[in-house]
Scaffold this active site. Sequence first.
Site, mmCIF file in Angstrom:
data_model
loop_
_atom_site.group_PDB
_atom_site.id
_atom_site.type_symbol
_atom_site.label_atom_id
_atom_site.label_comp_id
_atom_site.label_asym_id
_atom_site.label_seq_id
_atom_site.Cartn_x
_atom_site.Cartn_y
_atom_site.Cartn_z
ATOM 1 N N ALA A 81 18.095 58.641 -7.236
ATOM 2 C CA ALA A 81 18.619 58.043 -5.992
ATOM 3 C C ALA A 81 17.507 57.343 -5.572
ATOM 4 O O ALA A 81 16.415 57.741 -5.573
ATOM 5 C CB ALA A 81 19.496 58.992 -5.051
ATOM 6 N N CYS A 82 17.880 56.450 -4.344
ATOM 7 C CA CYS A 82 17.028 55.986 -3.663
ATOM 8 C C CYS A 82 16.126 56.823 -2.822
ATOM 9 O O CYS A 82 16.616 57.834 -2.496
ATOM 10 C CB CYS A 82 17.917 55.143 -2.457
ATOM 11 S SG CYS A 82 16.861 54.074 -1.577
ATOM 12 N N PRO A 83 14.645 56.589 -2.931
ATOM 13 C CA PRO A 83 13.962 55.413 -2.992
ATOM 14 C C PRO A 83 13.245 55.554 -4.616
ATOM 15 O O PRO A 83 12.581 54.590 -4.829
ATOM 16 C CB PRO A 83 13.055 55.651 -2.237
ATOM 17 C CG PRO A 83 12.879 57.397 -1.999
ATOM 18 C CD PRO A 83 13.986 57.654 -1.973
#
Lengths: 74, 383
Positions: free
Chosen positions: A12-14
């Site tokens: 997932a982000c980041p």
Amino acid sequence: MADVVVDTKGLACPMPIVKAKKALDTLQPGQTMEVLSTDKGSLHDFTAWVKQSKNELVSHELENGVYKFLVKKL
Amino acid sequence: MSNQQGKVQKMSAHDLTELLFAQEELFILDVRNQEDYQDWRIEGHRVDSINVPYFELIDGVEAVVGKLPASQKILVVCAKEGSSIFVAEQLADAGLHDVYYLEGGMKQWSEHLAPVKVGDLRDGGEIYQFVRIGKGCLSYMIVSGQEAAVVDSVRMTDVYEAFAKERGLSIKHTIDTHLHADHISGGRKLAESTGATYWLPEKDAEEVVFAYKKLEEGKSIQVGSTSISILPIYSPGHTIGSTSLIVDDTYFLTGDILFVASIGRPDLAGKAQDWVGDLRDTLYNRYQELSKDLLVLPAHFGSYVELGTNGVVSARLGDLYRNNPGLNIADEGDFRRTVTEELPPQPNAYQEIRQVNMGRLKPDEEEQREMETGPNRCAVHDK
């Protein structure tokens, strides 16, 4: 064929951009990097990041839920 | 995400709402893209914010530390929360003390609903405003005896159900003042799950594919045994069916026709030129005939400055006739130009949202969330 492939599927982000940036830092100008990501926000973020870091997003595609970005280091 | 990092604390949407309602000081570091920040961000009476995308802070936060106040609460914000934790932890490592990240990011912020009490009704009932602070949507619950009516419900219907359950209330009516274009209505869903009657103005319902009861001027709706009455008044302009509600002769639910700092825009169904005359007539004639002491309770706010004490967004009708710029355009031509030509951008996915509210599109939860990204932008003065 890209000079380096960064697989961030499932992250997932980041993390997709964190990993992509680290890989890009090892490349010479003119070389390319392919990044794979399953994060839905990644198209938006890659577009902004590549623009801001003054590199080039050569192409991007979405296949079976996996985004594939080709980035050229300038 | 890891919580063992003791130095960084999470702030929930609920806590942030309380902080903003209390008008406390806060410094926000928004690490989303510049475009997203410019489009939609958290604001408050004593909130300062700067925007530095997280991808500029991957190799270190030195560049931004100097821009942050040393003695103030700092909240790092991103779209979902992952990047804000990433940046907040680095800030804590760099020696900043009071660092928080927004739990669930802007996604959760957009869905948070805060119920605030507006006032009492004559027969012992109450009226509550549900502030969807992130998006600027306002919905209402009117309570009398053991019954409740919900007006302009948003799609997070579990919040109304939980609120009613805690108080032993049964929801008897859900009412939409108009067919919404900026957010997905929860009116029908809430009615289905509670057995309530769903009311919608007929003229906004021409293309809907479900059953509803017609919300008509003069036909009052009763709540509770003590007969609190909700009196509909036809007030077209934002949509052709837009209907306002007078509750207990005191509270005036104006939907998207009249806001505290602005007025509704007539263009979201693509008929601005047709409806501008209706909007003018509603605001400058129909509403003028009503008591100036009515308390206006709109379906939206455009900016934090409209949040009053305890977060309630309201104003006396008479005060709005003095202070609201939309009610003070003497010339009809100027009015027409203001509400058709000088408009802010339309809300995100507004055409699709209208289709969803007609029952013609059935997106999944994630798609609904995506459609509702950003501010409501239902007023003519939201820039």
